[in-house]
Design an enzyme around this catalytic site. Structure first.
Site, PDB file in Angstrom:
ATOM      1  N   CYS A   1     -10.364  -0.231 -10.086  1.00  0.00           N
ATOM      2  CA  CYS A   1     -10.662   1.206 -10.171  1.00  0.00           C
ATOM      3  C   CYS A   1     -10.662   1.667 -11.619  1.00  0.00           C
ATOM      4  O   CYS A   1     -11.447   2.545 -12.006  1.00  0.00           O
ATOM      5  CB  CYS A   1      -9.622   2.005  -9.384  1.00  0.00           C
ATOM      6  SG  CYS A   1      -9.591   1.689  -7.606  1.00  0.00           S
TER       7      CYS A   1
ATOM      8  N   CYS B   1      -4.701   0.396  -8.795  1.00  0.00           N
ATOM      9  CA  CYS B   1      -5.898  -0.427  -8.552  1.00  0.00           C
ATOM     10  C   CYS B   1      -6.584  -0.757  -9.877  1.00  0.00           C
ATOM     11  O   CYS B   1      -7.207   0.108 -10.497  1.00  0.00           O
ATOM     12  CB  CYS B   1      -6.846   0.323  -7.617  1.00  0.00           C
ATOM     13  SG  CYS B   1      -8.480  -0.417  -7.456  1.00  0.00           S
TER      14      CYS B   1
END
Length: 322
Positions: A82, A79
């Site tokens: 993230c 991700c």
């Protein structure tokens, strides 16, 4: 921001915290017991950020939440957002000096926790306060908004549950600062971008990231930061209800669909944003099609080219184009 009881059936038993009053009483009992045993020892700044799994959730999150609000960062290695949010939360955990504890949860390795919290997309951030869980935010969020949310969380912890945080070893903090790595060639510009975001100066953040990319066009952090800052700049003055109503009533209006896709992505609804633009590309032609396609490519940059959702959307885009 309202706390809610979390049913963690199969992981932990939260039957004892069915109401805020019970949760507060439990927190007070924990603190009283700690005081009888001489109080909690001061922790180092590095201990303010911990990795948590399903096996340790009750000990590391639920029990600690009787002393200090615990912020949960649900993330994954693939991700890209993230990777932008995680370091920011870690920096804030140290800066807030024990007012909250940051617990990082890898969703790939902890699917049960992800399901129990009802997470549909990452990054997703929750908190647990005196055994009670509450959602904080999901998706791309500017630092200023994160700080505001954390301040509200800390206030709830203090006023409703009497949580005053945990003591931090000042000596350890000074030692950590002394061993800080030498700044890289673009650290000042990247810090300027973060400071601009914190001040709500999205135009300044965009320019700071562009300054890095002018010298290093492939700089990954600057590319990601620029894409996110430009997205936030586009949506900051939008009326979400009006945008979504316009998109629903005018499915053939490319401008309306692009604006709604931007809001989808900011809200963490990645697949909805991609699907909306792929469908817009499918039903349009000429300049309208190019506009939808280009915005989709820009949103790919926000999420990161290695994200599997980007890969799937690229394949879907290829199918409607060719």
């Amino acid at each position: 921001m309202q706390p809610r009881n979390m049913s963690m059936s199969g992981v932990v038993d939260l039957a004892a915290v069915k109401a805020a009053g019970e949760a507060k009483a439990k927190a007070e009992q924990v603190r009283a017991e700690a005081a009888r045993q001489g109080g909690s020892a001061a922790v180092s700044p590095s201990a303010l950020v911990i990795d948590v799994d399903e096996a340790g959730f009750e000990r590391d999150v639920l029990q600690r939440s009787a002393e200090v609000p615990v912020v949960l960062d649900f993330w994954a290695e693939w991700c890209e957002p993230c990777k932008q949010l995680g370091p920011l939360l870690e920096r804030l955990a140290v800066e807030y000096n024990g007012r909250f504890l940051l617990a990082k949860i890898d969703v790939d390795a902890n699917q049960m926790l992800m399901q129990q919290f009802g997470i549909q997309g990452i990054p997703a951030v929750f908190a647990v306060v005196a055994g009670q869980a509450l959602p904080l935010f999901q998706g791309a969020v500017p630092e200023a908004q994160i700080r505001e949310t954390l301040d509200q969380l800390i206030q709830i912890g203090e006023e409703r549950f009497g949580l005053t945080g945990i003591a931090v070893d000042a000596g350890a903090s000074e030692g950590a600062a002394a061993t800080e790595l030498r700044a890289g060639p673009y650290d000042a510009l990247l810090e300027a971008a973060l400071s601009a975001l914190d001040a709500g100066d999205l135009a300044g953040a965009v320019q700071a990231y562009k300054n890095v990319l002018a010298d290093d066009p492939a700089h990954p952090e600057a590319k990601l930061g620029l894409a996110q800052a430009e997205l936030l700049a586009r949506v900051q003055d939008l009326d979400p209800a009006a945008v979504r109503k316009n998109a629903a009533e005018n499915p053939a209006n490319v401008t309306a669909q692009i604006a709604a896709a931007d809001l989808d992505l900011v809200g963490g609804h990645v697949q909805d944003a991609f699907g909306r633009l792929v469908e817009t590309v499918r039903r349009t032609a000429g300049e309208d099609r190019d506009a939808a396609r280009l915005r989709l490519l820009e949103l790919f940059e926000v999420i990161g080219v290695d994200d599997p959702r980007v890969t799937a959307a690229r394949q879907a885009l290829a199918r409607v184009l060719f």
